[in-house]
Design a protein around this motif. Structure first.
Motif, mmCIF file in Angstrom:
data_model
loop_
_atom_site.group_PDB
_atom_site.id
_atom_site.type_symbol
_atom_site.label_atom_id
_atom_site.label_comp_id
_atom_site.label_asym_id
_atom_site.label_seq_id
_atom_site.Cartn_x
_atom_site.Cartn_y
_atom_site.Cartn_z
ATOM 1 N N THR A 39 23.099 -25.834 0.766
ATOM 2 C CA THR A 39 23.913 -26.806 1.511
ATOM 3 C C THR A 39 23.349 -28.230 1.493
ATOM 4 O OG1 THR A 39 24.754 -25.064 2.949
ATOM 5 C CG2 THR A 39 24.962 -27.328 3.739
ATOM 6 N N PRO A 40 22.036 -28.469 1.772
ATOM 7 C CA PRO A 40 21.530 -29.861 1.754
ATOM 8 C C PRO A 40 21.705 -30.537 0.405
ATOM 9 C CG PRO A 40 19.963 -28.401 2.836
ATOM 10 C CD PRO A 40 20.991 -27.521 2.189
ATOM 11 N N TYR A 41 21.496 -29.794 -0.688
ATOM 12 C CA TYR A 41 21.624 -30.370 -2.024
ATOM 13 C C TYR A 41 23.083 -30.669 -2.353
ATOM 14 C CZ TYR A 41 16.926 -28.442 -2.277
ATOM 15 O OH TYR A 41 15.617 -28.127 -2.016
ATOM 16 N N LEU A 42 23.975 -29.750 -1.948
ATOM 17 C CA LEU A 42 25.405 -29.968 -2.223
ATOM 18 C C LEU A 42 25.949 -31.151 -1.432
ATOM 19 C CD1 LEU A 42 26.680 -26.268 -2.263
ATOM 20 C CD2 LEU A 42 26.317 -27.772 -4.214
ATOM 21 N N THR A 43 25.529 -31.270 -0.161
ATOM 22 C CA THR A 43 25.998 -32.405 0.650
ATOM 23 C C THR A 43 25.464 -33.730 0.122
ATOM 24 O OG1 THR A 43 24.161 -31.972 2.172
ATOM 25 C CG2 THR A 43 26.304 -31.074 2.764
ATOM 26 N N LYS A 44 24.209 -33.718 -0.339
ATOM 27 C CA LYS A 44 23.625 -34.945 -0.904
ATOM 28 C C LYS A 44 24.348 -35.340 -2.186
ATOM 29 C CE LYS A 44 19.216 -37.026 -2.246
ATOM 30 N NZ LYS A 44 17.766 -36.798 -2.450
ATOM 31 N N LEU A 45 24.642 -34.348 -3.038
ATOM 32 C CA LEU A 45 25.365 -34.616 -4.284
ATOM 33 C C LEU A 45 26.761 -35.150 -3.986
ATOM 34 C CD1 LEU A 45 25.538 -34.421 -7.380
ATOM 35 C CD2 LEU A 45 26.303 -32.054 -7.103
ATOM 36 N N ALA A 46 27.444 -34.512 -3.024
ATOM 37 C CA ALA A 46 28.790 -34.963 -2.665
ATOM 38 C C ALA A 46 28.767 -36.385 -2.115
ATOM 39 C CB ALA A 46 29.397 -34.005 -1.636
ATOM 40 N N ALA A 47 27.755 -36.704 -1.281
ATOM 41 C CA ALA A 47 27.646 -38.059 -0.721
ATOM 42 C C ALA A 47 27.417 -39.089 -1.819
ATOM 43 C CB ALA A 47 26.506 -38.106 0.294
ATOM 44 N N LYS A 48 26.580 -38.741 -2.827
ATOM 45 C CA LYS A 48 26.319 -39.659 -3.939
ATOM 46 C C LYS A 48 27.601 -39.930 -4.721
ATOM 47 C CE LYS A 48 21.461 -39.304 -5.224
ATOM 48 N NZ LYS A 48 20.512 -38.899 -6.286
ATOM 49 N N ILE A 49 28.352 -38.857 -4.990
ATOM 50 C CA ILE A 49 29.592 -39.007 -5.767
ATOM 51 C C ILE A 49 30.600 -39.866 -5.009
ATOM 52 C CG2 ILE A 49 31.578 -37.758 -6.687
ATOM 53 C CD1 ILE A 49 29.659 -35.420 -7.265
ATOM 54 N N ILE A 50 30.721 -39.608 -3.703
ATOM 55 C CA ILE A 50 31.687 -40.359 -2.893
ATOM 56 C C ILE A 50 31.301 -41.835 -2.823
ATOM 57 C CG2 ILE A 50 32.588 -40.668 -0.556
ATOM 58 C CD1 ILE A 50 32.365 -37.603 -0.248
ATOM 59 N N ILE A 51 30.009 -42.120 -2.571
ATOM 60 C CA ILE A 51 29.548 -43.504 -2.461
ATOM 61 C C ILE A 51 29.702 -44.228 -3.793
ATOM 62 C CG2 ILE A 51 27.515 -44.961 -2.092
ATOM 63 C CD1 ILE A 51 26.574 -42.859 -0.043
ATOM 64 N N SER A 52 29.315 -43.542 -4.897
ATOM 65 C CA SER A 52 29.406 -44.153 -6.225
ATOM 66 C C SER A 52 30.853 -44.450 -6.595
ATOM 67 C CB SER A 52 28.771 -43.215 -7.259
ATOM 68 O OG SER A 52 28.910 -43.734 -8.551
ATOM 69 N N SER A 53 31.766 -43.531 -6.242
ATOM 70 C CA SER A 53 33.178 -43.731 -6.581
ATOM 71 C C SER A 53 33.815 -44.807 -5.713
ATOM 72 C CB SER A 53 33.948 -42.416 -6.412
ATOM 73 O OG SER A 53 33.389 -41.407 -7.221
ATOM 74 N N SER A 54 33.437 -44.857 -4.444
ATOM 75 C CA SER A 54 34.076 -45.801 -3.527
ATOM 76 C C SER A 54 33.632 -47.241 -3.739
ATOM 77 C CB SER A 54 33.790 -45.395 -2.073
ATOM 78 O OG SER A 54 32.401 -45.451 -1.799
ATOM 79 N N GLN A 55 32.522 -47.455 -4.474
ATOM 80 C CA GLN A 55 32.053 -48.826 -4.728
ATOM 81 C C GLN A 55 33.063 -49.617 -5.549
ATOM 82 O OE1 GLN A 55 28.207 -48.388 -6.535
ATOM 83 N NE2 GLN A 55 27.138 -48.269 -4.584
ATOM 84 N N ASN A 56 33.827 -48.922 -6.397
ATOM 85 C CA ASN A 56 34.786 -49.607 -7.259
ATOM 86 C C ASN A 56 36.176 -49.717 -6.638
ATOM 87 O OD1 ASN A 56 32.743 -49.650 -9.170
ATOM 88 N ND2 ASN A 56 33.381 -47.704 -10.075
ATOM 89 N N VAL A 57 36.349 -49.204 -5.427
ATOM 90 C CA VAL A 57 37.673 -49.152 -4.803
ATOM 91 C C VAL A 57 37.728 -50.124 -3.628
ATOM 92 C CG1 VAL A 57 39.382 -47.656 -3.716
ATOM 93 C CG2 VAL A 57 37.861 -46.724 -5.465
ATOM 94 N N ALA A 58 38.782 -50.893 -3.563
ATOM 95 C CA ALA A 58 38.960 -51.829 -2.458
ATOM 96 C C ALA A 58 39.153 -51.068 -1.150
ATOM 97 C CB ALA A 58 40.160 -52.733 -2.724
ATOM 98 N N SER A 59 38.663 -51.657 -0.067
ATOM 99 C CA SER A 59 38.760 -50.999 1.241
ATOM 100 C C SER A 59 40.213 -50.796 1.663
ATOM 101 C CB SER A 59 38.021 -51.823 2.296
ATOM 102 O OG SER A 59 38.543 -53.133 2.359
ATOM 103 N N SER A 60 41.103 -51.684 1.235
ATOM 104 C CA SER A 60 42.517 -51.537 1.580
ATOM 105 C C SER A 60 43.122 -50.293 0.938
ATOM 106 C CB SER A 60 43.295 -52.776 1.135
ATOM 107 O OG SER A 60 43.143 -52.997 -0.254
ATOM 108 N N LYS A 61 42.676 -49.962 -0.276
ATOM 109 C CA LYS A 61 43.170 -48.758 -0.947
ATOM 110 C C LYS A 61 42.653 -47.503 -0.252
ATOM 111 C CE LYS A 61 43.965 -50.534 -5.601
ATOM 112 N NZ LYS A 61 45.422 -50.395 -5.473
ATOM 113 N N ILE A 62 41.383 -47.545 0.184
ATOM 114 C CA ILE A 62 40.821 -46.398 0.910
ATOM 115 C C ILE A 62 41.600 -46.178 2.203
ATOM 116 C CG2 ILE A 62 38.775 -45.525 2.095
ATOM 117 C CD1 ILE A 62 37.069 -47.037 0.079
ATOM 118 N N LEU A 63 41.899 -47.265 2.904
ATOM 119 C CA LEU A 63 42.652 -47.169 4.155
ATOM 120 C C LEU A 63 44.055 -46.621 3.906
ATOM 121 C CD1 LEU A 63 42.887 -47.785 7.196
ATOM 122 C CD2 LEU A 63 43.611 -50.093 6.582
#
Length: 354
Positions: free
Chosen positions: A61-85
């Motif tokens: 679980t700790p490794y999977l959550t860390k991997l998921a957090a990295k993927i989410i953060i890395s992907s969201s860097q290229n997306v405007a906050s308005s699109k996320i909202l």
């Protein structure tokens, strides 16, 4: 000590949560397998599946959550906050519609009562998110405050990516200390690695530059009025440091702060805004006009015969015609002309007859 204890408790909580969730999934799965395989009342298979899933939850679980957090953060860097909202609003709307439709369908017997609600939930969630992103502007127009904040955020990005040359140069730390730099400095981990490699170099000049860069970075983090964020970046493997920095700045929609002329040109070609510290220094030099009189110390000979050279407080070179005979003295001079060159400004003057 308290921080370490908190982190350990958080990690243990993650493991227990993962074990419970996987255990809840494993028990009905094992029971269904027992039934389908006609094992009878022997719960051995169910227990094996349950224990296996619980152990996987405790370990992974700790490794999977860390991997998921990295993927989410890395992907969201290229997306405007308005699109996320917008996508979040669309996702929630789709789930609400799916629940309303799934309630009567869940009363169906056998497999349709199980799989139809699941399929509809996934389908409506995807459709809701896609429609909301496609109609982002219309959706945000329903919330004027959110639209205004999104628009203002899109017009100016407060983040600035720092280059190695700007850190080693050190002037950006002094500028930041004055409070003239709004926003936040972004220092990616590959810039830190490059500074460390320079500081460990066998060449004494490079080693001194690297150590100065680390000192300036420490000064920037402690004494600067501008926040500094160290960003962990593990993308673009195989690219050189400058190329990585340009790609990062492009993904963050942030300018690059540098003193490197070549990086300046490469970034401009790729439509990345550059804040050059040297250009800022030239812009801040005091204005000198022809006919202006000043006091100047003539400290060296000029290139041409009879010329003397002095410097203003901001480092601007002043060539004094006929100033060679005044070498080592402080005289009053009158400015005759000012030339703007690629290296900076060059001022010509002549001594004022006493």
């Amino acid at each position: 000590m308290a921080e370490e204890t908190l982190l350990k408790s958080f990690s243990l909580g993650q493991r227990l949560a993962g074990a419970i969730v996987l255990g809840l999934i494993a028990w009905p799965l094992g029971t269904e397998l027992d039934r389908s395989l006609a094992v009878g009342n022997d719960p051995q298979l169910s227990v094996i599946i349950l224990v296996s899933f619980v152990l996987i939850g405790l370990v992974a679980t700790p490794y999977l959550t860390k991997l998921a957090a990295k993927i989410i953060i890395s992907s969201s860097q290229n997306v405007a906050s308005s699109k996320i909202l917008a996508s979040t609003i669309g996702l929630i709307s789709g789930l609400v519609v799916a629940i309303l439709i799934s309630v009567p369908l869940s009363r169906l017997t056998d497999w349709p009562g199980v799989w139809f609600p699941i399929i509809l939930t996934l389908l409506f969630a995807i459709i809701g998110g896609a429609i909301a992103v496609n109609r982002e502007e219309d959706l945000l127009s329903l919330f004027p405050r959110l639209q205004n904040s999104s628009t203002s955020g899109g017009k100016s990005n407060s983040k600035m990516a720092l280059d190695t040359s700007a850190i080693i140069d050190g002037r950006i730390a002094n500028i930041s200390h004055t409070g003239f730099v709004p926003g936040e400095f972004i220092i990616p981990t590959f810039i830190l690695d490059e500074l460390r490699h320079i500081a460990d170099s066998s060449d004494s000049v490079r080693r001194n530059r690297g150590r100065r860069g680390l000192e300036m970075l420490n000064k920037l983090r402690k004494d600067s009025g501008t926040p500094v964020q160290v960003l962990e970046v593990d993308r673009w493997e195989g690219q050189e440091v400058n190329a990585k920095l340009v790609l990062l700045a492009k993904s963050l929609h942030a300018p690059i702060v540098t003193t490197d002329f070549n990086l300046n040109r490469v970034a401009e070609i790729q439509d990345v805004h550059v804040l050059n510290v040297n250009e800022l220094a030239n812009a801040l030099k005091s204005v000198v006009l022809p006919g202006e009189e000043m006091e100047l110390s003539v400290i060296q000979e000029g290139k041409e015969s009879g010329q003397g050279v002095g410097f203003l407080d901001d480092g601007t070179m002043v060539v004094v015609e006929g100033g060679r005979r005044l070498l080592g003295t402080t005289v009053d001079v009158s400015v005759t002309r000012v030339l703007q060159t690629a290296a900076g400004r060059l001022v010509f003057a002549h001594p004022i007859a006493s």
